[in-house]
Design a protein around this motif. Structure first.
Motif, PDB file in Angstrom:
ATOM      1  N   HIS A 195       0.700  -1.000  -0.208  1.00  0.00           N
ATOM      2  CA  HIS A 195      -0.129   0.015  -0.040  1.00  0.00           C
ATOM      3  C   HIS A 195       0.986   0.986   0.131  1.00  0.00           C
ATOM      4  CE1 HIS A 195      -3.530   2.407   1.577  1.00  0.00           C
ATOM      5  NE2 HIS A 195      -3.701   1.897   0.357  1.00  0.00           N
ATOM      6  N   ARG A 196       0.563   2.047  -1.029  1.00  0.00           N
ATOM      7  CA  ARG A 196       1.348   3.718  -0.794  1.00  0.00           C
ATOM      8  C   ARG A 196       3.015   3.953  -0.770  1.00  0.00           C
ATOM      9  NH1 ARG A 196       1.461   5.676   4.110  1.00  0.00           N
ATOM     10  NH2 ARG A 196       2.173   7.780   3.257  1.00  0.00           N
TER      11      ARG A 196
ATOM     12  N   LYS B 232     -12.608  -1.542  -2.206  1.00  0.00           N
ATOM     13  CA  LYS B 232     -12.571  -0.987  -2.133  1.00  0.00           C
ATOM     14  C   LYS B 232     -12.913  -0.179  -1.025  1.00  0.00           C
ATOM     15  CE  LYS B 232     -14.492   2.680  -5.043  1.00  0.00           C
ATOM     16  NZ  LYS B 232     -15.156   3.009  -6.374  1.00  0.00           N
ATOM     17  N   GLU B 233     -13.510  -0.143  -0.115  1.00  0.00           N
ATOM     18  CA  GLU B 233     -14.071   0.436   1.201  1.00  0.00           C
ATOM     19  C   GLU B 233     -12.955   0.273   1.714  1.00  0.00           C
ATOM     20  OE1 GLU B 233     -17.595  -1.847   2.101  1.00  0.00           O
ATOM     21  OE2 GLU B 233     -18.680  -0.513   1.786  1.00  0.00           O
TER      22      GLU B 233
ATOM     23  N   ASP C 258      -9.767   0.084   1.768  1.00  0.00           N
ATOM     24  CA  ASP C 258      -8.443   0.592   1.076  1.00  0.00           C
ATOM     25  C   ASP C 258      -9.219   2.648   1.323  1.00  0.00           C
ATOM     26  OD1 ASP C 258      -7.493   2.884  -1.211  1.00  0.00           O
ATOM     27  OD2 ASP C 258      -6.215   1.252  -0.744  1.00  0.00           O
ATOM     28  N   GLU C 259     -10.057   2.617   1.089  1.00  0.00           N
ATOM     29  CA  GLU C 259     -10.782   4.230   1.698  1.00  0.00           C
ATOM     30  C   GLU C 259     -10.541   4.293   2.604  1.00  0.00           C
ATOM     31  OE1 GLU C 259     -12.131   7.677  -0.089  1.00  0.00           O
ATOM     32  OE2 GLU C 259     -11.206   5.822  -0.500  1.00  0.00           O
ATOM     33  N   LEU C 260     -11.058   3.314   4.103  1.00  0.00           N
ATOM     34  CA  LEU C 260     -10.903   3.549   4.894  1.00  0.00           C
ATOM     35  C   LEU C 260      -9.626   3.829   5.851  1.00  0.00           C
ATOM     36  CD1 LEU C 260     -12.181   4.063   8.098  1.00  0.00           C
ATOM     37  CD2 LEU C 260     -12.801   1.223   7.833  1.00  0.00           C
TER      38      LEU C 260
ATOM     39  N   TYR D  58      -6.784   4.815   4.226  1.00  0.00           N
ATOM     40  CA  TYR D  58      -6.385   5.890   3.342  1.00  0.00           C
ATOM     41  C   TYR D  58      -6.902   7.033   4.835  1.00  0.00           C
ATOM     42  CZ  TYR D  58      -5.667  10.468   0.992  1.00  0.00           C
ATOM     43  OH  TYR D  58      -5.601  11.462   0.505  1.00  0.00           O
ATOM     44  N   ASN D  59      -8.250   6.714   4.332  1.00  0.00           N
ATOM     45  CA  ASN D  59      -8.852   8.206   5.554  1.00  0.00           C
ATOM     46  C   ASN D  59      -8.074   8.584   6.752  1.00  0.00           C
ATOM     47  OD1 ASN D  59     -10.211   9.428   3.954  1.00  0.00           O
ATOM     48  ND2 ASN D  59     -12.395   8.028   4.214  1.00  0.00           N
TER      49      ASN D  59
ATOM     50  N   GLN E  82      -5.223   9.323   7.127  1.00  0.00           N
ATOM     51  CA  GLN E  82      -4.445  11.041   7.512  1.00  0.00           C
ATOM     52  C   GLN E  82      -4.829  11.497   8.408  1.00  0.00           C
ATOM     53  OE1 GLN E  82      -3.821  13.207   4.476  1.00  0.00           O
ATOM     54  NE2 GLN E  82      -3.913  14.569   5.783  1.00  0.00           N
TER      55      GLN E  82
ATOM     56  N   LYS F 218     -13.960  -3.678   4.736  1.00  0.00           N
ATOM     57  CA  LYS F 218     -13.900  -2.607   6.102  1.00  0.00           C
ATOM     58  C   LYS F 218     -14.036  -2.471   7.474  1.00  0.00           C
ATOM     59  CE  LYS F 218     -17.500   0.862   7.094  1.00  0.00           C
ATOM     60  NZ  LYS F 218     -18.427   1.773   6.151  1.00  0.00           N
TER      61      LYS F 218
END
Length: 419
Positions: A71-72, A292-293, A295-297, A299-300, A303, A351
């Motif tokens: 990831h990243r 997808k969910e 990955d988004e979680l 990432y948030n 941050q 998720k």
């Protein structure tokens, strides 16, 4: 009233928050994990948080380099370092032993195989060096032996130490080369750096990626040793996931943890270990993808950690930096734990697994704040008592006056008085 009692009135108490989060985490674990935690608490009086951390260590060690998340631009594995904090008699060792029992059984079987093969080689006048001992855990080893053992077991090595303070103290000793080497090994091993050992008189070796995990206990009164002589500055302290005492059961049970619960837990961990061994035999690593969910979680959440880090005190800020690494490791462990019963390791990370990992990451941050508060309280209490003695002498008070008012021992007051 002692200074500690005064301090407790003004210092924020993280224990209720950590306890609430722990119960929430346990409720989201698979039954084979949550049941052994609950029954061990009821029937063996093992604190839930101690067994939980020990179980995470067991899964870390069983998975090793066999599973990864990319990831990243980074590849992340599951190895982590755990320290169980408590007083003597807090049932720390039974928690560690119960969680790692399947790994210990594996090591027993591999040791028996190793000794049989060694005898066979010796009887045929063949070099015994051809025989490698497979193992997951080491308990009593020099740093040279630990790294060499890891070289022979490249997918993971679990450092299992009942009393961690001796190793911590050795690391903090400026005159101990072995202590410095242990610290370097654990610092670099946390992010899976290589190990390259060159020797003139003995075998040289190189391990392309290291994967050590750590589990040990520390008595509460030795917490300050953690922060001594370079351990804090090196960043080693920030890499440890601390477990402070949260739950307590003073009621004896007439029953034991059910055989079914223990068997189910052991089967789950052994499923992971068997799958790992198959991957290890192929000298590869299974990349597990996030949906997808998930990955988004993640990432948030990263941050959020970066944003909050800017406003924190220095020591918490540094710990937050490690939390940004640990979240990947915990996501991987959460996924493996959730899928060990059915061997569905190749499924995508959901998720729910990321949510569980976030809760675990935050749980250990609360424990770290408790450790910092304990350290701060001890320093302030020492300063408070030193100032108190000065004023007592100035106002012609006696040592007896101090012991009566503050309930301190005569020996301790005398020691401070004569400094």
């Amino acid at each position: 009233m002692s200074y500690k009692e005064i301090e407790s009135l003004i210092e924020p108490n993280n224990k209720p928050l950590a306890l609430e989060l722990l119960e929430n985490i346990i409720s989201k674990l698979p039954l084979e994990i949550s049941q052994i935690i609950e029954e061990s608490f009821i029937h063996k009086r093992i604190p839930k948080e101690y067994l939980f951390s020990s179980i995470l260590f067991a899964y870390c060690n069983a998975s090793g380099l066999a599973f990864n998340i990319k990831h990243r631009g980074y590849t992340n594995y599951s190895n982590l370092y755990f320290a169980i904090i408590g007083s003597r008699g807090d049932i720390k060792s039974p928690a560690m032993s119960l969680a790692t029992a399947p790994l210990n059984t594996y090591d027993n079987d591999k040791y028996d195989n190793y000794m049989m093969e060694k005898k066979a080689l010796e009887s045929n006048s063949m070099p015994a060096e051809q025989n490698n001992r497979k193992q997951l855990l080491i308990q009593n080893a020099t740093i040279e032996a630990a790294m060499y053992t890891h070289c022979k077991n490249p997918y993971s090595i679990g450092i299992y130490i009942d009393e961690l303070s001796f190793l911590i103290e050795k690391m903090a000793n400026k005159n101990s080369n072995e202590g410095k080497d242990w610290r370097t090994f654990l610092l670099q091993g946390n992010t899976n750096h290589h190990i390259d050992i060159a020797r003139k008189t003995t075998e040289s070796y190189r391990l392309k990626k290291s994967c050590p995990s750590l589990l040990g206990s520390i008595q509460t009164e030795f917490i300050n040793k953690l922060f001594a002589d370079g351990n804090l500055e090196s960043g080693f302290i920030d890499r440890i996931l601390y477990t402070t005492k949260l739950t307590n059961n003073n009621k004896l049970s007439r029953y034991k943890v059910s055989d079914k619960v223990i068997t189910t837990y052991n089967e789950s961990l052994n499923n992971l270990l068997t799958y790992r061994c198959a991957i290890e035999d192929e000298n590869t690593s299974l990349e597990i993808f996030l949906n997808k969910e998930a990955d988004e979680l993640i990432y948030n959440y990263l941050q959020k950690l970066i944003d909050e880090q800017l406003t924190l005190p220095q020591q918490q800020k540094e710990y937050y930096a490690k939390m940004q690494i640990n979240i990947y490791k915990l996501v991987l462990i959460a996924h493996l734990i959730k899928n060990s019963k059915n061997n569905s390791f190749q499924s995508k990370i959901t998720k729910e697994s990321v949510e569980l990992a976030i809760s675990i990451n935050e749980f250990y941050f609360l424990n770290f704040k408790t450790i910092l508060a304990h350290k701060s309280t001890e320093i302030k209490e020492k300063y408070f008592l030193q100032e108190l003695i000065k004023r007592a002498k100035k106002n012609k008070a006696t040592q007896t006056d101090i012991t009566k008012i503050f309930g301190l021992s005569k020996g301790y007051v005398s020691k401070l008085w004569n400094r």
